[in-house]
Design an enzyme around this catalytic site. Structure first.
Site, PDB file in Angstrom:
ATOM      1  N   PRO A   1       1.883   1.998   0.208  1.00 18.55           N
ATOM      2  CA  PRO A   1       0.922   3.099   0.247  1.00 18.55           C
ATOM      3  C   PRO A   1      -0.398   2.740   0.917  1.00 18.55           C
ATOM      4  CG  PRO A   1       1.152   2.230  -1.976  1.00 18.55           C
ATOM      5  CD  PRO A   1       2.248   1.628  -1.159  1.00 18.55           C
ATOM      6  N   ASN A   2      -0.890   3.705   1.646  1.00 14.03           N
ATOM      7  CA  ASN A   2      -2.214   3.681   2.307  1.00 14.03           C
ATOM      8  C   ASN A   2      -2.276   2.780   3.527  1.00 14.03           C
ATOM      9  OD1 ASN A   2      -3.486   5.478   0.377  1.00 14.03           O
ATOM     10  ND2 ASN A   2      -3.299   3.793  -1.070  1.00 14.03           N
TER      11      ASN A   2
ATOM     12  N   ARG B   1      -9.449   2.551   7.165  1.00 13.04           N
ATOM     13  CA  ARG B   1      -9.693   2.406   5.735  1.00 13.04           C
ATOM     14  C   ARG B   1     -10.374   1.063   5.459  1.00 13.04           C
ATOM     15  NH1 ARG B   1      -4.842   0.035   2.214  1.00 13.04           N
ATOM     16  NH2 ARG B   1      -5.749   0.140   0.145  1.00 13.04           N
TER      17      ARG B   1
ATOM     18  N   TYR C   1     -10.061  -4.720   5.606  1.00 19.33           N
ATOM     19  CA  TYR C   1      -8.742  -4.759   6.256  1.00 19.33           C
ATOM     20  C   TYR C   1      -8.802  -4.858   7.781  1.00 19.33           C
ATOM     21  CZ  TYR C   1      -7.266  -3.253   1.606  1.00 19.33           C
ATOM     22  OH  TYR C   1      -7.054  -3.178   0.251  1.00 19.33           O
TER      23      TYR C   1
ATOM     24  N   ASN D   1       4.415  -5.740   2.603  1.00 20.17           N
ATOM     25  CA  ASN D   1       3.078  -5.498   2.056  1.00 20.17           C
ATOM     26  C   ASN D   1       3.178  -4.283   1.138  1.00 20.17           C
ATOM     27  OD1 ASN D   1       0.464  -4.977   1.390  1.00 20.17           O
ATOM     28  ND2 ASN D   1      -0.343  -5.169   3.484  1.00 20.17           N
TER      29      ASN D   1
ATOM     30  N   ALA E   1      -0.959  -1.189  -3.124  1.00 16.21           N
ATOM     31  CA  ALA E   1      -1.342  -1.173  -4.546  1.00 16.21           C
ATOM     32  C   ALA E   1      -0.133  -1.226  -5.481  1.00 16.21           C
ATOM     33  CB  ALA E   1      -2.191   0.054  -4.831  1.00 16.21           C
TER      34      ALA E   1
ATOM     35  N   GLU F   1       6.155 -11.714   0.559  1.00 15.56           N
ATOM     36  CA  GLU F   1       5.078 -10.797   0.137  1.00 15.56           C
ATOM     37  C   GLU F   1       3.847 -11.094   0.983  1.00 15.56           C
ATOM     38  OE1 GLU F   1       4.026 -11.279  -3.982  1.00 15.56           O
ATOM     39  OE2 GLU F   1       2.224 -10.036  -3.793  1.00 15.56           O
TER      40      GLU F   1
ATOM     41  N   HIS G   1      -0.262  -9.920   1.970  1.00 17.87           N
ATOM     42  CA  HIS G   1      -1.488  -9.144   1.794  1.00 17.87           C
ATOM     43  C   HIS G   1      -2.467  -9.503   2.893  1.00 17.87           C
ATOM     44  CE1 HIS G   1       0.031  -7.745  -1.974  1.00 17.87           C
ATOM     45  NE2 HIS G   1       0.335  -8.994  -2.282  1.00 17.87           N
TER      46      HIS G   1
ATOM     47  N   ARG H   1     -10.830 -10.684  -4.872  1.00 16.77           N
ATOM     48  CA  ARG H   1     -11.248  -9.295  -5.090  1.00 16.77           C
ATOM     49  C   ARG H   1     -11.192  -8.955  -6.591  1.00 16.77           C
ATOM     50  NH1 ARG H   1      -8.149  -5.605  -0.982  1.00 16.77           N
ATOM     51  NH2 ARG H   1      -9.802  -4.148  -1.630  1.00 16.77           N
TER      52      ARG H   1
HETATM   53  C1  DQA Z   1      -3.238  -5.113   0.125  1.00 18.29           C
HETATM   54  C2  DQA Z   1      -4.027  -5.500  -1.138  1.00 18.29           C
HETATM   55  C3  DQA Z   1      -3.785  -4.494  -2.254  1.00 18.29           C
HETATM   56  O1  DQA Z   1      -4.520  -4.875  -3.412  1.00 18.29           O
HETATM   57  C4  DQA Z   1      -4.237  -3.114  -1.820  1.00 18.29           C
HETATM   58  O2  DQA Z   1      -3.962  -2.179  -2.816  1.00 18.29           O
HETATM   59  C5  DQA Z   1      -3.640  -2.691  -0.503  1.00 18.29           C
HETATM   60  C6  DQA Z   1      -3.547  -3.689   0.561  1.00 18.29           C
HETATM   61  C7  DQA Z   1      -3.588  -6.036   1.325  1.00 18.29           C
HETATM   62  O3  DQA Z   1      -2.848  -5.994   2.305  1.00 18.29           O
HETATM   63  O4  DQA Z   1      -4.573  -6.782   1.270  1.00 18.29           O
HETATM   64  O5  DQA Z   1      -3.332  -1.536  -0.291  1.00 18.29           O
HETATM   65  O6  DQA Z   1      -1.857  -5.255  -0.142  1.00 18.29           O
END
Ligand code: DQA
Length: 151
Positions: free
Chosen positions: A10-11, A18, A23, A79, A82, A103, A105, A112
């Site tokens: 998501p996102n 964003r 990011y 990735n 959240a 995994e 990020h 954070r």
């Molecule tokens: C994320 C880190 C997560 O905590 C966050 O909710 C994201 C992006 C990252 O790529 O740093 O959406 O996965």
């Protein structure tokens, strides 16, 4: 040619606009391009997907678990956004489908908020790449390809 799934939760469709201070300004389309280029070097066909929906991500994990079992894919760079911090369903999907997952990020989640420090995905991941910005996608692809070669 074997495939590799690059999966985004998501996102991540908002990447580039964003929270650029966290990011960066690279878009998801740019990341896709970077992954395709790296896939070419590694001799892997990149399947690049993004969804904001947990069930869709679960279905794709199942799909690629079957592809790995059939010898057509080496696994996934994932990735989970959240959902990392909330999703028992994605944990169970990865485990249940025996999908090799790196995994990833973009940000250093450990630097954070406290709630980002726990991951439901890490216990079922083959490896973890954290905090390298979007370069992490390339590093994760290289790592997964290396693990697949070692068998
Ligand atoms: C994320 C880190 C997560 O905590 C966050 O909710 C994201 C992006 C990252 O790529 O740093 O959406 O996965």
């Amino acid at each position: 040619m074997a495939s590799v799934l690059v999966l985004n939760g998501p996102n991540l469709n908002l990447l580039g606009t964003r929270k650029p201070e966290v990011y960066g300004r690279t878009t998801l389309a740019d990341v896709e391009e970077m992954c395709r280029e790296e896939g070419g070097k590694l001799g892997l066909e990149v399947e690049f997907r993004q969804s904001n929906h947990e069930g869709q991500l679960v279905d794709w994990v199942h799909e690629f678990g079957a592809e790995v079992k059939a010898g057509r894919s080496i696994g996934a760079v994932f990735n989970p956004g959240a959902f990392t911090h909330t999703s028992a369903a994605l944990h169970d999907a990865i485990e249940g489908a025996s999908l090799p997952v790196i995994e990833l990020h973009i940000s250093n989640v450990h630097a954070r908020e406290e709630w980002r420090h726990h991951s439901f995905i890490s216990p079922v991941a083959r490896g973890i790449v954290v905090g390298f910005g979007v370069l992490g996608y390339v590093l994760a692809l290289q790592g997964l390809a290396q693990l697949a070669q070692e068998g």
